[in-house]
Design a protein around this motif. Structure first.
Motif, short mmCIF file in Angstrom:
data_model
loop_
_atom_site.label_atom_id
_atom_site.label_comp_id
_atom_site.label_asym_id
_atom_site.label_seq_id
_atom_site.Cartn_x
_atom_site.Cartn_y
_atom_site.Cartn_z
N ARG A 68 0.80 -1.34 0.11
CA ARG A 68 0.12 0.02 -0.02
C ARG A 68 0.91 1.31 0.04
NH1 ARG A 68 -2.51 -3.16 3.98
NH2 ARG A 68 -1.94 -1.58 5.74
N THR A 120 -5.24 -3.78 -6.46
CA THR A 120 -5.67 -4.50 -4.90
C THR A 120 -5.55 -3.39 -3.69
OG1 THR A 120 -3.45 -5.16 -4.76
CG2 THR A 120 -5.03 -6.94 -5.77
N VAL A 121 -5.10 -1.95 -4.16
CA VAL A 121 -5.12 -1.12 -3.10
C VAL A 121 -6.19 -0.05 -3.45
CG1 VAL A 121 -3.49 0.70 -2.42
CG2 VAL A 121 -2.62 -1.64 -2.80
N ALA A 132 -10.65 -0.52 -4.10
CA ALA A 132 -9.76 -1.40 -5.01
C ALA A 132 -10.62 -2.28 -5.87
CB ALA A 132 -8.96 -2.24 -4.17
N SER A 135 -11.80 -6.14 -4.34
CA SER A 135 -11.77 -5.78 -2.85
C SER A 135 -11.43 -6.90 -1.97
CB SER A 135 -13.10 -5.15 -2.60
OG SER A 135 -14.20 -6.13 -2.95
N ALA A 138 -8.07 -7.12 -1.50
CA ALA A 138 -7.31 -6.02 -0.72
C ALA A 138 -7.78 -5.93 0.79
CB ALA A 138 -8.22 -4.67 -1.00
#
Length: 530
Positions: A68, A120-121, A132, A135, A138
């Motif tokens: 992240r 993914t962020v 994302a 999700s 994430a």
């Protein structure tokens, strides 16, 4: 001990970033002190296992945070920001260069994190949070339940399916794969084998390939000649007296190679002995008589690609009119290797495994086979086999029907059917001599038996409906323009328009022994002289 940043009072000025850094530094110092005091070799088994599990949990949490953070820095260092870009402010050409300098990681690792972070962020491009794309992945990264390696495998599989399947199916695959990677039981995995067990990345990759094969068979195992992956085998430039060998193989060829090699590597087989070069050079010496691998040694002709590049794709530059063969030299070498392995597997001298000759098992669902869809699977190989190739293998090697019950128990095991027998193959080989396509020189022992009238259309498995084709011509018989028919028990061929503008059916190649020799001149009857 719990470390938390001091909470900000309601309505107060947001705390400076330095406090967050101080908390992370403090946590790092405590962790370093704890790890420095561990003597791993002195732990008992249960403690060693518990320590590794705890470190991995911590590592996944930290890796998720690093992902992240890297994604956030990448957004701040975008070159599109101009003078406001962190990369510009710090004298770097782009965000990757800035991240590598800041984090002390390779450019490859920086790109890997940025690529995974794109999907993914959660992002805040204009100060507003944007969820994302994936999700569920994430959430797993934030919680530390999902590792970055597993997240990358899942995200890659989902991206490959993006636009090819519906949103509901995509969401189902994401939840199922994340559940498998974290050991959770969800509606998508309940009742499946291994539900509740954390799958390691290698197992997860195979499961992701299976999902792709089921939902998008054309994408996972393309059947079109234009997009289908082809095996290649290439020699590199001579280095230190050795030619490096580079190969990329299809799942089917990998299955053939694995099966063949495993047969020789089996503990019950009598494996060949590989002797040093100096022994081969002096193989005629009396003291070496009787050593396996010495007498009757034959070399297989090969070629090396010379040039300035380590490897060469050296495309075929010959005349393609005979059969439209436009394979590169590397692809031809791989097909030769395939033919050698298949011929060796049929050789009576090849060791058996489990009492049977090395056999590649290709599995395909009966409903999919009947309706012309889906993919096939080879035991031990992750990637699927295209439906068309599964049909070709059935045509050449036959198939065996296995009927499963509701609980996946075997209810019926049928006999192998639609498979040419050894005697039938011998008779067809005696008639055809090898691949019947004009100009093809592949011998009979390296060929496959092809049903001229496909078995699914009622074609019988007998000598009158079988003919020999090399792997390449069998693999492309439906697309390369060649047509085959049987007339009075013998094959005839009709070439592509480029090869035969007259479009005339002609007798196929035949065994040389089928043509009688001319009578010697001295036995011919002399004309009567009056």
């Amino acid at each position: 001990m719990t470390l938390t940043a001091p909470p900000a009072a309601a309505g107060s000025i947001p705390e400076p970033e330095g406090s967050r850094v101080a908390v992370i530094d403090q946590a790092g110092a405590i962790l370093a002190g704890a790890l420095d005091g561990v003597r791993f070799g002195q732990l008992d088994d249960s403690e060693a296992v518990a320590v590794l599990a705890a470190l991995e949990r911590l590592g996944r949490k930290v890796d998720g945070a690093r992902l992240r953070s890297t994604t956030d820095i990448g957004a701040r260092a975008e070159t599109d920001l101009g003078n406001g870009s962190l990369a510009y402010k710090n004298g770097c050409r782009n965000r990757v260069e800035f991240i590598t300098q800041l984090a002390g990681i390779s450019g490859r690792e920086a790109k890997r994190r940025l690529k995974l972070g794109e999907t993914t962020v959660e992002r805040t491009p204009l100060g507003l949070p944007v969820p994302a794309r994936y999700s569920v992945i994430a959430d797993g990264l934030v919680s530390g339940d999902l590792g970055v390696e597993s997240a990358e495998i899942i995200a890659t599989a989902l991206t490959a399916l993006q636009g090819r399947v519906g949103p509901d199916d995509l969401d189902r695959v994401e939840r199922a794969l994340v559940a498998s990677a974290t050991g959770a039981i969800t509606p998508e995995t309940a009742g499946l084998p291994g539900a509740g067990i954390r799958f390691a990345p290698d197992m997860l990759r195979a499961q992701a390939m299976e999902w792709q094969g089921r939902l998008d068979p054309d994408g996972a195992a393309p059947g079109d000649d234009v997009v289908e992956a082809k095996s290649t085998l290439t020699f590199g430039v001579l280095r230190n007296g050795l030619y490096p060998l580079r190969a990329d193989v299809t799942p089917e060829l990998r299955g053939i190679m694995d099966t063949f090699f495993d047969t020789f590597l089996s503990s019950r087989s009598r494996s060949p002995i590989f002797v040093p070069t100096e022994l081969l050079e002096s193989r005629n010496k009396p003291e070496l008589d009787g050593i396996d691998g010495i007498d009757g040694v034959e070399s297989i002709p090969g070629s090396a690609a010379f040039g300035t590049e380590p490897f060469s794709a050296d495309p075929f530059t010959g005349d393609p009119r005979f059969d439209g063969d436009r394979r590169t030299a590397g692809e031809k070498r791989a097909d030769i290797l395939r033919a050698i392995l298949e011929a060796a597997a049929r050789d009576p001298k090849t060791p058996t495994m489990g009492g049977a000759a090395p056999t590649v098992m290709v599995h395909i669902n009966a409903v999919d086979l009947d309706q012309g869809r889906g993919v096939g699977w080879i035991d031990g190989i992750e990637a699927p086999v295209s439906f068309r190739r599964a049909q070709e293998l059935i045509c050449a090697g036959g198939y065996q029907q296995v009927l499963f019950g509701e609980n996946r128990d075997v209810l019926y095991l049928g006999d192998k059917i639609r498979c040419f027998t050894a005697k039938q193959r011998a008779a067809i080989a005696a008639r055809d001599g090898g691949c019947i396509i004009p100009g093809c020189t592949i011998p009979a022992r390296w060929t496959e038996v092809h049903h001229v009238l496909p078995w699914e259309q009622g074609g019988p498995t007998n000598i009158e409906n079988g003919t020999l084709l090399c792997w390449f011509h069998h693999h492309t018989i439906n697309t390369n323009g060649w047509k085959i028919r049987m007339v009075k028990g013998r094959p005839q061929v009709l070439g592509p328009l480029l090869w035969d503008p007259s479009q005339t059916w002609r007798p196929a190649q035949t065994h040389r022994a089928n043509t009688p020799s001319p009578e010697p001149p001295f036995k011919r009857q002399s004309p009567h002289v009056s």
